[in-house]
Design an enzyme around this catalytic site. Structure first.
Site, PDB file in Angstrom:
ATOM      1  N   ASP A  16     -29.761   3.845 -55.837  1.00  0.00           N
ATOM      2  CA  ASP A  16     -30.272   2.788 -56.720  1.00  0.00           C
ATOM      3  C   ASP A  16     -29.461   1.500 -56.561  1.00  0.00           C
ATOM      4  OD1 ASP A  16     -31.984   1.751 -58.642  1.00  0.00           O
ATOM      5  OD2 ASP A  16     -30.692   2.359 -60.300  1.00  0.00           O
ATOM      6  N   HIS A  33     -33.948  -3.367 -49.903  1.00  0.00           N
ATOM      7  CA  HIS A  33     -34.411  -2.054 -49.423  1.00  0.00           C
ATOM      8  C   HIS A  33     -34.064  -1.879 -47.940  1.00  0.00           C
ATOM      9  CE1 HIS A  33     -36.209  -1.457 -53.237  1.00  0.00           C
ATOM     10  NE2 HIS A  33     -37.213  -2.285 -53.075  1.00  0.00           N
ATOM     11  N   LEU A 127     -27.218  18.956 -39.976  1.00  0.00           N
ATOM     12  CA  LEU A 127     -27.377  18.502 -41.373  1.00  0.00           C
ATOM     13  C   LEU A 127     -28.861  18.504 -41.694  1.00  0.00           C
ATOM     14  CD1 LEU A 127     -26.128  16.971 -43.962  1.00  0.00           C
ATOM     15  CD2 LEU A 127     -26.905  14.900 -42.827  1.00  0.00           C
TER      16      LEU A 127
HETATM   17  C1  IPE Z   1     -34.778   5.914 -59.218  1.00  0.00           C
HETATM   18  O1  IPE Z   1     -34.481   4.567 -59.320  1.00  0.00           O
HETATM   19  C2  IPE Z   1     -35.687   6.160 -58.044  1.00  0.00           C
HETATM   20  C3  IPE Z   1     -35.117   5.935 -56.717  1.00  0.00           C
HETATM   21  C4  IPE Z   1     -33.896   5.591 -56.450  1.00  0.00           C
HETATM   22  C5  IPE Z   1     -36.018   6.151 -55.636  1.00  0.00           C
HETATM   23  P1  IPE Z   1     -35.322   3.578 -60.253  1.00  0.00           P
HETATM   24  O2  IPE Z   1     -34.758   2.239 -60.070  1.00  0.00           O
HETATM   25  O3  IPE Z   1     -36.775   3.742 -59.997  1.00  0.00           O
HETATM   26  O4  IPE Z   1     -34.998   4.158 -61.714  1.00  0.00           O
HETATM   27  P2  IPE Z   1     -35.129   3.453 -63.132  1.00  0.00           P
HETATM   28  O5  IPE Z   1     -36.510   2.887 -63.221  1.00  0.00           O
HETATM   29  O6  IPE Z   1     -34.095   2.381 -63.207  1.00  0.00           O
HETATM   30  O7  IPE Z   1     -34.853   4.533 -64.132  1.00  0.00           O
HETATM   31  C1  IPE Z   2     -33.657   1.795 -55.459  1.00  0.00           C
HETATM   32  O1  IPE Z   2     -33.311   0.465 -55.676  1.00  0.00           O
HETATM   33  C2  IPE Z   2     -34.731   1.938 -54.419  1.00  0.00           C
HETATM   34  C3  IPE Z   2     -36.035   2.341 -54.954  1.00  0.00           C
HETATM   35  C4  IPE Z   2     -36.294   2.678 -56.190  1.00  0.00           C
HETATM   36  C5  IPE Z   2     -37.124   2.381 -54.003  1.00  0.00           C
HETATM   37  P1  IPE Z   2     -34.085  -0.400 -56.746  1.00  0.00           P
HETATM   38  O2  IPE Z   2     -35.230  -1.075 -56.070  1.00  0.00           O
HETATM   39  O3  IPE Z   2     -34.450   0.403 -57.943  1.00  0.00           O
HETATM   40  O4  IPE Z   2     -32.991  -1.477 -57.129  1.00  0.00           O
HETATM   41  P2  IPE Z   2     -32.689  -2.066 -58.545  1.00  0.00           P
HETATM   42  O5  IPE Z   2     -32.401  -0.919 -59.469  1.00  0.00           O
HETATM   43  O6  IPE Z   2     -33.913  -2.837 -58.972  1.00  0.00           O
HETATM   44  O7  IPE Z   2     -31.503  -2.942 -58.340  1.00  0.00           O
HETATM   45 MG    MG Z   3     -33.498   0.783 -59.674  1.00  0.00          MG
END
Ligand code: IPE
Ligand code: IPE
Ligand code: MG
Length: 250
Positions: A16, A33, A127
């Site tokens: 995240d 991303h 892995l």
């Molecule tokens: C969780 O992250 C999903 C992934 C990392 C793929 P999110 O960014 O979607 O989670 P929330 O919405 O902050 O809980």
């Molecule tokens: C996690 O990073 C990746 C996915 C959920 C695909 P985020 O896109 O949720 O990044 P933040 O949380 O908005 O910074």
């Molecule tokens: Mg996120």
């Protein structure tokens, strides 16, 4: 407490913080991303070097469909591009790829990309990399329950466990979440039962070898009791001898 100096066999990561990494640099979220793919490549390499057996990463949740349509389509595109680019090196490094999640609802192009990556790496043994994509812990429990019911089997922990999407691997020993949030966001709800949790304030694109080593070191200082007492786990020793009896109150 005895430190547990073993390397976790199975590490799972909620990757995240990509969006915030990009926004802080005045870049579009998708740039974050894209950096996230680089971070995953580094992380896979470190896991190979540390002899971790299984790495499970959360790449796209059931709820991520609720993001703006252009971000969702960029994520789909990025997955296909990244697979095309990364699979040759993963093959060389002995990494087997498996995708975990609901395939229905993914485009033909994405489905084909996943299937090709899985078959090209099928013989690798160093892995196992599970990529949770269009995955949710609730989806997993529901699909497992449907499978068990469909087979006319009793709904027991054993039967449900064997029907879960990650039944091919032991439960994760260590679950890491980057990005500073301390929540599970529908990741491995069933399999997290006895995982050690580690929350890192680093955003995923910044998560490097040292950060993974820090999480592993923290894990090694945890005492995993699985419902037992400390002395059952360690044998009677320092814990019991050094604890003073409670003072009696009159
Ligand atoms: C969780 O992250 C999903 C992934 C990392 C793929 P999110 O960014 O979607 O989670 P929330 O919405 O902050 O809980
Ligand atoms: C996690 O990073 C990746 C996915 C959920 C695909 P985020 O896109 O949720 O990044 P933040 O949380 O908005 O910074
Ligand atoms: Mg996120």
């Amino acid at each position: 407490m005895t430190a547990n100096l073993s390397i976790p066999r199975h590490i799972a990561i909620v990757m995240d913080g990509n969006g915030r990494w990009a926004t802080r640099r005045f870049l579009p979220r998708v740039a974050g991303h894209s950096q996230g793919v680089d971070a995953l490549r580094r992380c896979v390499k470190t896991c190979v070097d540390r002899d971790v057996e299984v790495l499970t990463v959360f790449a796209f949740s059931s709820e991520n469909w609720n993001r703006p349509a252009d971000e969702v389509s960029c994520l789909m595109e990025l997955l296909v591009l990244a697979l095309g680019r990364e699979v040759p090196q993963l093959r060389q490094d002995g990494v087997r790829l498996l995708f975990v999640g609901e395939r229905a609802g993914l485009s033909e192009r994405v489905t084909l990309g996943l299937e090709q990556a899985e078959s090209l790496t099928a013989d690798n043994k160093r892995l196992l990399l599970n990529i949770c994509f269009n995955y949710g812990g609730r989806w997993d429990i529901a699909q497992a329950a449907a499978k068990v019911a469909g087979q006319g089997l009793p709904v027991t922990e054993k039967n449900l466990g064997e029907a879960m999407a990650l039944a091919h691997v032991p439960d994760p020993d260590l679950i890491i979440r980057t990005g500073g949030e301390q929540r599970i966001s529908n990741f491995l709800l069933w399999q997290a039962a006895y995982a050690e949790l580690f929350f890192s304030s680093k955003l995923w694109p910044e998560f490097d070898e040292a950060a993974l080593d820090e999480a592993i070191a923290a894990y090694q200082h945890r005492e995993r009791r699985f419902g037992q007492t400390s002395s059952q786990v360690n044998g009677p020793g320092i814990n019991e001898k050094t604890v003073l009896p409670l003072r009696q109150t009159a």
